[in-house]
Design an enzyme around this catalytic site. Structure first.
Site, PDB file in Angstrom:
ATOM      1  N   ASP A   1       0.768  -1.307  -0.116  1.00 14.01           N
ATOM      2  CA  ASP A   1      -0.092   0.048  -0.136  1.00 14.01           C
ATOM      3  C   ASP A   1       1.004   1.351  -0.071  1.00 14.01           C
ATOM      4  OD1 ASP A   1      -2.111   1.814   0.499  1.00 14.01           O
ATOM      5  OD2 ASP A   1      -1.882   1.646   2.609  1.00 14.01           O
TER       6      ASP A   1
ATOM      7  N   ASP B   1      -3.257   2.535  -5.661  1.00 14.28           N
ATOM      8  CA  ASP B   1      -2.245   2.704  -4.555  1.00 14.28           C
ATOM      9  C   ASP B   1      -1.899   1.340  -3.953  1.00 14.28           C
ATOM     10  OD1 ASP B   1      -4.642   2.873  -3.211  1.00 14.28           O
ATOM     11  OD2 ASP B   1      -3.766   4.474  -2.057  1.00 14.28           O
ATOM     12  N   GLU B   2      -2.578   0.153  -4.234  1.00 14.85           N
ATOM     13  CA  GLU B   2      -2.462  -0.928  -3.615  1.00 14.85           C
ATOM     14  C   GLU B   2      -2.461  -2.220  -4.352  1.00 14.85           C
ATOM     15  OE1 GLU B   2      -4.915  -0.211   0.476  1.00 14.85           O
ATOM     16  OE2 GLU B   2      -6.235  -0.581  -1.346  1.00 14.85           O
TER      17      GLU B   2
END
Length: 471
Positions: free
Chosen positions: A18, A147-148
């Site tokens: 993350d 974003d992960e």
């Protein structure tokens, strides 16, 4: 150890990465600022009082106590003057002592407010995906969001760390640390990593509940940690899949902790909560059957579009213009999916100054994906409910799909006209798919109230190049 013999459960070596405050971190790095020490927020439409905070740095959250997806008018300072906002402080119960006012204004003066740049964030995301691919094949990588992402390193551990004296848990930690290092060197962004030598669920829980608090921003939860870590999660809403509403339903069954959920009767859970209750039972025991290589693909239940208008729209003609545009945009998506819909729904939210309940309406229709027909239904719903008032939020959605080959024709329909209209619609769609949505536009898209051209330049609903906010 509860109901399960974990020696019979499948094991994978999973890392869940993350990016810490991704959008805000990208903006900090682009400006030569430290992502963790700078007070910065990414704000859409910061030029008006209804700016939406899309992302904020850890320091911004710490100082102002504001998470993402809040409004500029909720901040304890005016975003233009950077002066303390006493009215907001009184509403939120914040102190108004001279020391606190000075503290807020000092931070407000050095806070950086920037517009979103979605094209830049996508570019950085691609850089990060390429780093993932240095450690695993594309088939072993599952992007969870921009974003992960999950990485299955099961087949990579011994390649990167061949030493047989090192445990798989330590190998997973070593490779995860390398991934963190490579991301920082390439992008300047810090990352947090949840790991598991068992399954993706435990890696996600490790990230959410421990990794964000450790000095190296990594944590490993595996089957051996279910009792000591999973069952010890303090708040039920900190568990994946449990929101405030689900927590209340579980509380009514006498379940107040994850441990109680894990040891509850699964038959009762299924009776009271359905399949979701059984899933939560297994998850509370650390059991997860999801597969990084075969991600779940939900069935298509509906298509819709929503937007927050840049200002209050108080003229019915302007509101209807936006509804027409949204009806057309969703109709295009419907045809791309080769479906027709049988239900049309609208949502119209009023300005916060109106003090009116929003309009929510839907109707059953004969199967269609025709833009003109769908637009007529959308406007009909709106006209039946709307009387007056300034509008700020609008949504249009279609549901209850059937295959596009289905056609209901009555004796009174002009078949030749219907076929001609469909050919024209297909030609327009083809041109737009090849050359862009704005290649063919109606004349009313040039009106001030129109949103079609502006929204065609957005990525993910936000500015591609950051031209809509404070410079």
């Amino acid at each position: 150890m509860g109901y399960f013999d974990y020696s019979r459960e499948p094991r994978s070596d999973i890392t869940f990465v993350d990016m810490k405050s991704f959008y805000a971190s990208v903006e900090c790095v682009e400006r030569g600022l430290h992502p963790l020490k700078t007070s910065l927020c990414v704000m859409s439409r910061a030029d008006n009082s209804n700016g939406l905070i899309l992302a904020s740095s850890p320091m911004f959250k710490k100082v102002f106590g504001k998470n993402n997806v809040s409004r500029s008018y909720d901040l304890p300072f005016d975003i233009h003057t950077r002066k303390f906002n006493y009215s907001v402080a009184w509403k939120q119960g914040l102190p108004t002592t001279s020391e606190f006012v000075q503290y807020i204004e000092e931070w407000a003066r050095i806070t950086v407010i920037v517009p979103p740049r979605m094209d830049l964030y996508i570019e950085k995301n691609m850089d990060i995906q390429h780093i993932f691919q240095n450690y695993a094949s594309v088939e072993d990588i599952l992007p969870y969001s921009i974003d992960e992402g999950f990485i299955d390193l099961t087949s990579s551990l011994n390649y990167f760390v061949p030493d047989k004296t090192i445990s798989r848990k330590d190998k997973l930690d070593m490779i995860s640390a390398r991934i963190q290092r490579d991301i920082y060197r390439k992008t300047g962004i810090y990352s947090t990593v949840g790991m598991s030598n068992s399954n993706p669920l435990l890696a996600k829980l490790a990230l959410d509940n421990e990794a964000k608090k450790t000095s190296n921003m990594r944590a490993n939860w595996s089957y051996e940690d279910v009792e000591s870590k999973v069952w010890a999660i303090p708040q039920m809403t900190d568990f994946w899949g449990i929101g405030s509403r689900m927590e209340k339903r579980l509380n009514k069954l006498g379940i107040t902790t994850i441990k109680e959920l894990a040891n509850f009767n699964p038959d009762i859970l299924k009776k009271e909560l359905g399949v979701v209750g059984v899933d939560l039972f297994f998850h509370a025991n650390g059991i997860d059957e999801s597969n990084v290589h075969k991600p779940y693909k939900p069935k298509l239940h509906g298509l819709g579009n929503s937007q927050v208008l840049p200002r209050d729209y108080d003229k019915q003609a302007d509101i209807e213009l936006v509804l027409r545009e949204m009806a057309e945009q969703v109709a295009i998506r419907l045809r791309r999916a080769h479906k027709k819909c049988c239900t049309v729904s609208i949502f119209v939210g009023y300005s916060k100054f109106e003090m009116k309940r929003p309009i929510q309406a839907q109707m059953k229709i004969e199967p269609t994906n025709n833009t003109r027909v769908l637009t007529d239904h959308v406007l009909s719903l709106f006209r039946k409910k709307y009387e007056s008032g300034a509008v700020r939020n609008i949504a249009v959605s279609y549901a209850n799909f059937v295959d596009e080959s289905i056609q209901l024709i009555s004796l009174f329909d002009d078949i030749e006209h219907i076929e001609k209209e469909e050919r024209l619609q297909t030609a327009i769609d083809t041109i737009r798919n090849q050359f862009g949505f704005t290649m063919i536009q109606k004349a009313n898209s040039l009106q001030e109230a129109s949103r079609s051209i502006v929204r065609s330049k957005l990525i993910g609903g936000h500015s591609a190049g950051g031209l809509d906010g404070l410079k």
